[in-house]
Design a protein around this motif. Structure first.
Motif, PDB file in Angstrom:
ATOM      1  N   TRP A  58      21.870   9.842 -15.386  1.00  0.00           N
ATOM      2  CA  TRP A  58      21.826   9.659 -13.938  1.00  0.00           C
ATOM      3  C   TRP A  58      23.063  10.216 -13.227  1.00  0.00           C
ATOM      4  N   GLY A  59      24.131  10.459 -13.981  1.00  0.00           N
ATOM      5  CA  GLY A  59      25.373  10.915 -13.381  1.00  0.00           C
ATOM      6  C   GLY A  59      25.430  12.425 -13.218  1.00  0.00           C
ATOM      7  N   PRO A  60      26.571  12.929 -12.759  1.00  0.00           N
ATOM      8  CA  PRO A  60      26.714  14.373 -12.472  1.00  0.00           C
ATOM      9  C   PRO A  60      26.446  15.266 -13.685  1.00  0.00           C
ATOM     10  N   ARG A  61      26.675  14.739 -14.880  1.00  0.00           N
ATOM     11  CA  ARG A  61      26.477  15.553 -16.072  1.00  0.00           C
ATOM     12  C   ARG A  61      24.996  15.817 -16.341  1.00  0.00           C
ATOM     13  N   ARG A  62      24.117  14.927 -15.893  1.00  0.00           N
ATOM     14  CA  ARG A  62      22.665  15.048 -16.107  1.00  0.00           C
ATOM     15  C   ARG A  62      22.343  15.348 -17.576  1.00  0.00           C
ATOM     16  N   LEU A  63      23.009  14.623 -18.468  1.00  0.00           N
ATOM     17  CA  LEU A  63      22.826  14.846 -19.898  1.00  0.00           C
ATOM     18  C   LEU A  63      21.479  14.269 -20.321  1.00  0.00           C
ATOM     19  N   ASN A  64      20.643  15.105 -20.893  1.00  0.00           N
ATOM     20  CA  ASN A  64      19.272  14.685 -21.198  1.00  0.00           C
ATOM     21  C   ASN A  64      19.255  13.466 -22.119  1.00  0.00           C
ATOM     22  N   HIS A  65      18.494  12.471 -21.709  1.00  0.00           N
ATOM     23  CA  HIS A  65      18.319  11.289 -22.547  1.00  0.00           C
ATOM     24  C   HIS A  65      16.840  11.011 -22.778  1.00  0.00           C
ATOM     25  N   HIS A  66      16.081  10.998 -21.715  1.00  0.00           N
ATOM     26  CA  HIS A  66      14.628  10.828 -21.768  1.00  0.00           C
ATOM     27  C   HIS A  66      14.083  11.560 -20.552  1.00  0.00           C
ATOM     28  N   THR A  67      12.802  11.604 -20.399  1.00  0.00           N
ATOM     29  CA  THR A  67      12.200  12.178 -19.200  1.00  0.00           C
ATOM     30  C   THR A  67      11.943  11.062 -18.212  1.00  0.00           C
ATOM     31  N   GLU A  68      12.619  11.127 -17.090  1.00  0.00           N
ATOM     32  CA  GLU A  68      12.502  10.066 -16.082  1.00  0.00           C
ATOM     33  C   GLU A  68      11.039   9.840 -15.701  1.00  0.00           C
ATOM     34  N   ALA A  69      10.669   8.573 -15.558  1.00  0.00           N
ATOM     35  CA  ALA A  69       9.303   8.196 -15.184  1.00  0.00           C
ATOM     36  C   ALA A  69       9.117   8.467 -13.694  1.00  0.00           C
ATOM     37  N   THR A  70       8.656   9.658 -13.396  1.00  0.00           N
ATOM     38  CA  THR A  70       8.672  10.152 -12.017  1.00  0.00           C
ATOM     39  C   THR A  70       7.906   9.250 -11.056  1.00  0.00           C
ATOM     40  N   SER A  71       6.693   8.889 -11.407  1.00  0.00           N
ATOM     41  CA  SER A  71       5.895   8.071 -10.490  1.00  0.00           C
ATOM     42  C   SER A  71       6.517   6.699 -10.267  1.00  0.00           C
ATOM     43  N   MET A  72       7.166   6.161 -11.300  1.00  0.00           N
ATOM     44  CA  MET A  72       7.850   4.876 -11.135  1.00  0.00           C
ATOM     45  C   MET A  72       9.104   5.028 -10.290  1.00  0.00           C
ATOM     46  N   LEU A  73       9.757   6.183 -10.388  1.00  0.00           N
ATOM     47  CA  LEU A  73      10.893   6.442  -9.504  1.00  0.00           C
ATOM     48  C   LEU A  73      10.423   6.439  -8.051  1.00  0.00           C
ATOM     49  N   TYR A  74       9.297   7.090  -7.788  1.00  0.00           N
ATOM     50  CA  TYR A  74       8.743   7.089  -6.435  1.00  0.00           C
ATOM     51  C   TYR A  74       8.425   5.659  -5.979  1.00  0.00           C
ATOM     52  N   ALA A  75       7.851   4.864  -6.900  1.00  0.00           N
ATOM     53  CA  ALA A  75       7.515   3.481  -6.556  1.00  0.00           C
ATOM     54  C   ALA A  75       8.765   2.687  -6.230  1.00  0.00           C
ATOM     55  N   PRO A 117       0.809  -1.222   0.000  1.00  0.00           N
ATOM     56  CA  PRO A 117       0.000   0.000   0.000  1.00  0.00           C
ATOM     57  C   PRO A 117       0.843   1.274   0.000  1.00  0.00           C
ATOM     58  N   SER A 118       1.964   1.260   0.692  1.00  0.00           N
ATOM     59  CA  SER A 118       2.793   2.465   0.739  1.00  0.00           C
ATOM     60  C   SER A 118       3.401   2.782  -0.619  1.00  0.00           C
ATOM     61  N   VAL A 119       3.614   1.749  -1.453  1.00  0.00           N
ATOM     62  CA  VAL A 119       4.119   1.975  -2.812  1.00  0.00           C
ATOM     63  C   VAL A 119       3.053   2.674  -3.650  1.00  0.00           C
ATOM     64  N   LEU A 120       1.823   2.225  -3.535  1.00  0.00           N
ATOM     65  CA  LEU A 120       0.737   2.869  -4.268  1.00  0.00           C
ATOM     66  C   LEU A 120       0.547   4.318  -3.815  1.00  0.00           C
ATOM     67  N   ARG A 121       0.693   4.549  -2.517  1.00  0.00           N
ATOM     68  CA  ARG A 121       0.591   5.935  -2.019  1.00  0.00           C
ATOM     69  C   ARG A 121       1.718   6.788  -2.573  1.00  0.00           C
ATOM     70  N   ALA A 122       2.919   6.240  -2.596  1.00  0.00           N
ATOM     71  CA  ALA A 122       4.068   6.994  -3.114  1.00  0.00           C
ATOM     72  C   ALA A 122       3.848   7.385  -4.566  1.00  0.00           C
ATOM     73  N   MET A 123       3.215   6.498  -5.341  1.00  0.00           N
ATOM     74  CA  MET A 123       2.998   6.790  -6.754  1.00  0.00           C
ATOM     75  C   MET A 123       2.012   7.926  -6.983  1.00  0.00           C
ATOM     76  N   SER A 124       1.217   8.238  -5.978  1.00  0.00           N
ATOM     77  CA  SER A 124       0.255   9.345  -6.114  1.00  0.00           C
ATOM     78  C   SER A 124       0.852  10.681  -5.685  1.00  0.00           C
ATOM     79  N   SER A 125       2.140  10.698  -5.365  1.00  0.00           N
ATOM     80  CA  SER A 125       2.803  11.944  -4.960  1.00  0.00           C
ATOM     81  C   SER A 125       2.910  12.913  -6.134  1.00  0.00           C
ATOM     82  N   PRO A 126       2.966  14.206  -5.861  1.00  0.00           N
ATOM     83  CA  PRO A 126       3.005  15.190  -6.952  1.00  0.00           C
ATOM     84  C   PRO A 126       4.225  15.020  -7.852  1.00  0.00           C
ATOM     85  N   LEU A 127       4.034  15.318  -9.126  1.00  0.00           N
ATOM     86  CA  LEU A 127       5.136  15.294 -10.079  1.00  0.00           C
ATOM     87  C   LEU A 127       5.956  16.571  -9.954  1.00  0.00           C
ATOM     88  N   VAL A 128       7.234  16.430 -10.278  1.00  0.00           N
ATOM     89  CA  VAL A 128       8.117  17.599 -10.360  1.00  0.00           C
ATOM     90  C   VAL A 128       8.878  17.500 -11.677  1.00  0.00           C
TER      91      VAL A 128
END
Length: 409
Positions: A255-272, A24-35
C-alpha cells in the motif's frame, strides 16, 4: 446441456447482528469496471481509501489501509503481526469475540491471559488495570462491541492506562465502527480493525485497519520480504512474522510508495470500502452515529413496548443491536423462521450460553431507519401472537414511533 439458471437471491430485510442490507450505492460501486492493480486509477483509489478511513477512524495514522478478507482477516493480521511467540497477551472477555481474540493470539504462540466477566456486562477499567499490572502483557486485545452479548466496552480510559505501562493497545471494532463513537487517536489505540458488513453498510470481505507509529515500528522490526521480490537492501528479521498473507509488513509495502507486490488487491471490495466511507463521511460521522443511536433506541423501546425483556446491561448496549429474551413458550428458532418465511425479515440467534435464550435484532448501516424498525416490530408482534405470546396490540410500533418523533422534534 442443462442450462444454469441466473443467480436470484431472495429479497431480504437483514435485521440481525450482521451482515446487513448494503447501501445501494455500495452495490453499484462494486459493479464498476475492474482495472489492473498498478493502473494509476487503482493506486489513486487506494490512496483515497486510506485518506477516507483516517477520517472514519478519527486518526492521523499514515498506516491506515485495508486487509483483503473478512473482518477476521484484519483481526488475525493485527495480532499475528504484532505478537511474537512467547509474548504475553491480555484479553478481557465479555462475550464470544473476546474468546476469538484469545484463540488467535494462542495460535500466534503467545502466552495468553484472560479475565472474564459475566456475559451481558462490560469489563471495569479497574479490573483491566489490575490485570495489566499483574500480567505485564506486551499487548492488550479488547473487543469494543461484542454482538454476541450486544455490549459496548468503554475504551476511552484504556489507552492512557496502556501507555503508562508500556502495553500495545489493540481493539476489534468490527461490530461497532460507524455506529458508535470510536476515536482512535484520542483514545490511544495502537491498532484497530473492523469490517464493512455492520454499521459501515457494505458486504463482508474487506477489513479496514489503522496502526499507530508504535505498532508500525514493531511490525517493521519483524520484517521479511519474500524471495522473488526481495532486494539486496531488504533485511530479514530472525523473528519474522510467521504468516505470509497476513504479514502487515509486506501489506504496508504494497500500500505504500514502494508498491511492492504482495497479492492482487480485491478491486471490487476496494470500491465497496471506498463507498462505505463516502456514505458515512458525506452524511457526517457524528450524524451517522446519532442515526444509529436513534434507531437503536427506537428498537429497544419497541421490544420493551411489546412486553419483552432485554438482555444485559442496557446502559452499555451498542447503538446498533439489541438482545431480546425469548418469551417462555415461544420456540425461538421457529419464530425466527416465520419472520423469514412470511415477512422476508432476518433476525439473529446467539452463541454459547445465550443460544436459544435471546434473539439479536440489529439496526445498522442502511437499515438504521424508521421504516425498517417499524416494519420489523410489526412483523415480530404478528409472529409472537401466532406462537401464543400475549403482547400489546401495536405496542412495539407505537413505542418506537414515539422515539423517532421525539428525535425529529
Amino acid at each position: 446441456m442443462t442450462r444454469i439458471a441466473p443467480l436470484d437471491p431472495p429479497a431480504r430485510l437483514l435485521m440481525g447482528p450482521g451482515p446487513i442490507s448494503a447501501y445501494p450505492s455500495v452495490l453499484r460501486a462494486m459493479s464498476s469496471p475492474l482495472v489492473g492493480q498498478y493502473d494509476p486509477f487503482m493506486t489513486s483509489a487506494m490512496g483515497e481509501v486510506q485518506a477516507l478511513y483516517r477520517e472514519v477512524w478519527a486518526t492521523s495514522n499514515d498506516a491506515t489501509l485495508l486487509v483483503d478478507g473478512t473482518s477476521r482477516a484484519g483481526i488475525e493480521a493485527a495480532i499475528v503481526s504484532l505478537v511474537r511467540p512467547g509474548d504475553r497477551v491480555l484479553v478481557p472477555v465479555f462475550g464470544r469475540f473476546g474468546h476469538l481474540l484469545a484463540e488467535i493470539a494462542e495460535r500466534a504462540l503467545a502466552e495468553v491471559h484472560t479475565i472474564e466477566v459475566e456475559w451481558g456486562q462490560v469489563v471495569p477499567v479497574s479490573l483491566i488495570e489490575e490485570a495489566i499490572v499483574r500480567v505485564k502483557p506486551t499487548l492488550l486485545a479488547l473487543v469494543q462491541g461484542d454482538t454476541s452479548t450486544t455490549m459496548n466496552q468503554p475504551l476511552d480510559e484504556i489507552g492512557a492506562l496502556c501507555a503508562t505501562h508500556g502495553v500495545l493497545f489493540y481493539s476489534d471494532a468490527t461490530a461497532s465502527l460507524g455506529g458508535n463513537a470510536f476515536e482512535a487517536d484520542a483514545w490511544g489505540l495502537d491498532a484497530a480493525t473492523a469490517g464493512l458488513q455492520k454499521c459501515l453498510g457494505g458486504p463482508s470481505g474487506s477489513s479496514p485497519i489503522t496502526l499507530s507509529d508504535r505498532a508500525v515500528e514493531v511490525i517493521r522490526s519483524r520484517r521479511r520480504v519474500e524471495a522473488g521480490i526481495r532486494e539486496e537492501s531488504d533485511e530479514s528479521a530472525s523473528d519474522f512474522i510467521r504468516t505470509n498473507y497476513f504479514d502487515l509488513g509486506m501489506i504496508l509495502d504494497y500500500w505504500g510508495p514502494r508498491r511492492l507486490n504482495h497479492h492482487t488487491e480485491a478491486t471490487s471490495m476496494l470500491y465497496a470500502a471506498r463507498e462505505c466511507a463516502a456514505v458515512l463521511l458525506n452524511e457526517g460521522r457524528t450524524a451517522v452515529i446519532e442515526r444509529h443511536r436513534v434507531a437503536g433506541a427506537a428498537m429497544l423501546a419497541g421490544v420493551q413496548g411489546l412486553g419483552l425483556e432485554v438482555f444485559g446491561d442496557v446502559a452499555h448496549k451498542m447503538n446498533n443491536v439489541v438482545a431480546v429474551v425469548i418469551p417462555d413458550g415461544v420456540p425461538g428458532d421457529a419464530a425466527r423462521q416465520a419472520m423469514l418465511d412470511d415477512f422476508g425479515i432476518e433476525i439473529g440467534t446467539s452463541f454459547g450460553p445465550l443460544h436459544g435464550r435471546v434473539w439479536r435484532i440489529g439496526t445498522m448501516g442502511y437499515n438504521a431507519r424508521r421504516d425498517t424498525v417499524l416494519t420489523t416490530l410489526a412483523a415480530l408482534e404478528s409472529v409472537l401472537r401466532r406462537f401464543g405470546a400475549s403482547v400489546p396490540a401495536g405496542g412495539g410500533v407505537e413505542a418506537a414511533a414515539d422515539v423517532f418523533r421525539g428525535a425529529a422534534a
